[in-house]
Design a protein around this motif. Structure first.
Motif, short mmCIF file in Angstrom:
data_model
loop_
_atom_site.label_atom_id
_atom_site.label_comp_id
_atom_site.label_asym_id
_atom_site.label_seq_id
_atom_site.Cartn_x
_atom_site.Cartn_y
_atom_site.Cartn_z
N MET A 280 24.88 -21.46 28.98
CA MET A 280 25.38 -21.57 27.60
C MET A 280 26.89 -21.28 27.56
SD MET A 280 24.34 -22.20 24.45
CE MET A 280 22.61 -21.83 24.19
N ILE A 281 27.64 -22.18 26.91
CA ILE A 281 29.10 -21.99 26.79
C ILE A 281 29.38 -21.20 25.51
CG2 ILE A 281 31.32 -23.17 26.56
CD1 ILE A 281 30.00 -25.60 28.01
N LYS A 282 29.98 -20.02 25.67
CA LYS A 282 30.26 -19.17 24.50
C LYS A 282 31.65 -19.51 23.94
CE LYS A 282 29.69 -15.18 26.49
NZ LYS A 282 29.69 -13.71 26.59
N ILE A 283 31.71 -19.62 22.61
CA ILE A 283 32.94 -20.08 21.95
C ILE A 283 33.37 -19.15 20.81
CG2 ILE A 283 33.97 -22.01 20.65
CD1 ILE A 283 31.71 -23.76 21.97
N VAL A 284 34.68 -18.91 20.73
CA VAL A 284 35.28 -18.25 19.55
C VAL A 284 36.13 -19.32 18.87
CG1 VAL A 284 37.08 -16.63 18.82
CG2 VAL A 284 35.25 -15.85 20.32
N ILE A 285 36.02 -19.41 17.54
CA ILE A 285 36.83 -20.39 16.78
C ILE A 285 37.78 -19.64 15.85
CG2 ILE A 285 36.81 -22.37 15.21
CD1 ILE A 285 33.92 -22.88 15.97
N ALA A 286 39.04 -20.06 15.84
CA ALA A 286 40.03 -19.49 14.91
C ALA A 286 40.60 -20.62 14.06
CB ALA A 286 41.14 -18.79 15.69
N GLU A 287 40.40 -20.51 12.77
CA GLU A 287 40.83 -21.55 11.82
C GLU A 287 40.97 -20.90 10.46
OE1 GLU A 287 41.85 -24.26 9.60
OE2 GLU A 287 41.42 -25.16 11.55
N ASP A 288 42.15 -21.08 9.81
CA ASP A 288 42.35 -20.36 8.54
C ASP A 288 41.76 -21.07 7.32
OD1 ASP A 288 44.31 -22.31 8.70
OD2 ASP A 288 45.79 -21.14 7.59
N GLN A 289 41.33 -22.33 7.49
CA GLN A 289 40.66 -23.02 6.37
C GLN A 289 39.16 -22.73 6.49
OE1 GLN A 289 41.77 -27.18 6.24
NE2 GLN A 289 43.91 -26.68 6.62
N LYS A 290 38.68 -21.91 5.56
CA LYS A 290 37.29 -21.40 5.68
C LYS A 290 36.22 -22.49 5.76
CE LYS A 290 37.62 -16.65 4.39
NZ LYS A 290 39.07 -16.51 4.29
N MET A 291 36.41 -23.55 4.97
CA MET A 291 35.41 -24.63 4.96
C MET A 291 35.36 -25.31 6.33
SD MET A 291 35.00 -27.83 2.35
CE MET A 291 34.94 -26.85 0.86
N LEU A 292 36.53 -25.56 6.89
CA LEU A 292 36.62 -26.21 8.19
C LEU A 292 36.06 -25.29 9.28
CD1 LEU A 292 37.50 -28.75 9.63
CD2 LEU A 292 39.79 -27.82 9.82
N LEU A 293 36.33 -24.01 9.15
CA LEU A 293 35.82 -23.03 10.13
C LEU A 293 34.28 -23.07 10.14
CD1 LEU A 293 36.35 -20.64 12.08
CD2 LEU A 293 36.38 -19.13 10.09
N GLY A 294 33.69 -23.08 8.95
CA GLY A 294 32.23 -23.13 8.84
C GLY A 294 31.67 -24.43 9.39
N ALA A 295 32.34 -25.55 9.06
CA ALA A 295 31.87 -26.87 9.51
C ALA A 295 31.95 -27.00 11.03
CB ALA A 295 32.70 -27.97 8.84
N LEU A 296 33.05 -26.56 11.59
CA LEU A 296 33.22 -26.61 13.06
C LEU A 296 32.15 -25.79 13.76
CD1 LEU A 296 37.05 -26.20 13.74
CD2 LEU A 296 35.61 -28.07 14.54
N SER A 297 31.95 -24.60 13.24
CA SER A 297 30.98 -23.69 13.82
C SER A 297 29.57 -24.30 13.77
CB SER A 297 31.02 -22.37 13.04
OG SER A 297 30.07 -21.49 13.56
N ALA A 298 29.22 -24.87 12.62
CA ALA A 298 27.90 -25.47 12.45
C ALA A 298 27.71 -26.67 13.39
CB ALA A 298 27.71 -25.91 10.99
N LEU A 299 28.75 -27.50 13.50
CA LEU A 299 28.68 -28.68 14.37
C LEU A 299 28.47 -28.29 15.83
CD1 LEU A 299 31.48 -31.03 12.98
CD2 LEU A 299 29.09 -31.66 13.33
#
Length: 199
Positions: free
Chosen positions: A1-20
């Protein structure tokens, strides 16, 4: 499993990226940050394989965070709307493993993550083309003068700070305006910023 941290200041985009990314069988988002400083903390906390970062974020930019993580062992992919050659050059110097634009299809991001994990570097092709066609035309000293100008310093203050005469500063400014093909200081600062050449 590849573990990922995402940093994005637009909350909607952060949620969408994470979900995808979480929909992929082999990818798992272990941390989400809305600025570069929190991204660095999450990387130290979760020790992910990859950190995906936007560039322009509050407190600490994605590029500053990438520079800080350079020797940590976590791979970094920059995901941004900014196709600026200066940003790209700085990202490459910081050792980022990928630089992608937000208008790329979402499946491209997942495949880029896998490619980076295999040791490849993934850079948006339009950026690679632009970097080779357009580099910062200013010398290091001219860039220094422009940075001080952008901080609102006068010719006299710049001369004092760089230990040169005001005449020399004027010559540098004239050369800067000429090379950037602009007519005044404000335009020069704007052009330099647009190109992402500020370090």
């Amino acid at each position: 499993m590849i573990k990922i941290v995402i940093a994005e200041d637009q909350k909607m985009l952060l949620g969408a990226l994470s979900a995808l990314l979480d929909l992929e069988d082999d990818l798992s988002v272990v941390g989400k940050a809305s600025n570069g400083e929190d991204a660095v903390k999450l990387v130290y906390l979760h020790d992910p394989d990859i950190c995906i970062m936007d560039i322009e974020m509050p407190i600490k930019s994605g590029l500053e965070a990438a520079e800080e993580l350079k020797d940590f062992g976590c791979k970094v992919i920059i995901l941004t709307t900014f196709a600026r050659s200066g940003y790209f050059e700085r990202a490459v110097k910081a050792g980022v493993d990928g630089y992608m634009l937000k208008d790329s299809p979402s499946d491209e991001l997942a495949s880029a993550i896998r490619s980076v994990m295999e040791g490849k570097r993934i850079y948006a092709s339009e950026l690679v083309d632009e970097v080779y066609s357009e580099e910062n035309p200013l010398t290091e000293r001219e860039s220094e003068v422009l940075v001080l100008m952008s901080e609102g310093k006068s010719t006299k203050e710049i001369a004092g700070q760089l230990f040169i005469t005001t005449g020399t500063v004027r010559n540098y400014i004239s050369s800067i305006l000429d090379k950037l093909d602009v007519s005044n200081r404000i335009e020069a600062i704007t052009r330099f910023k647009e190109k992402g050449w500020f370090k």
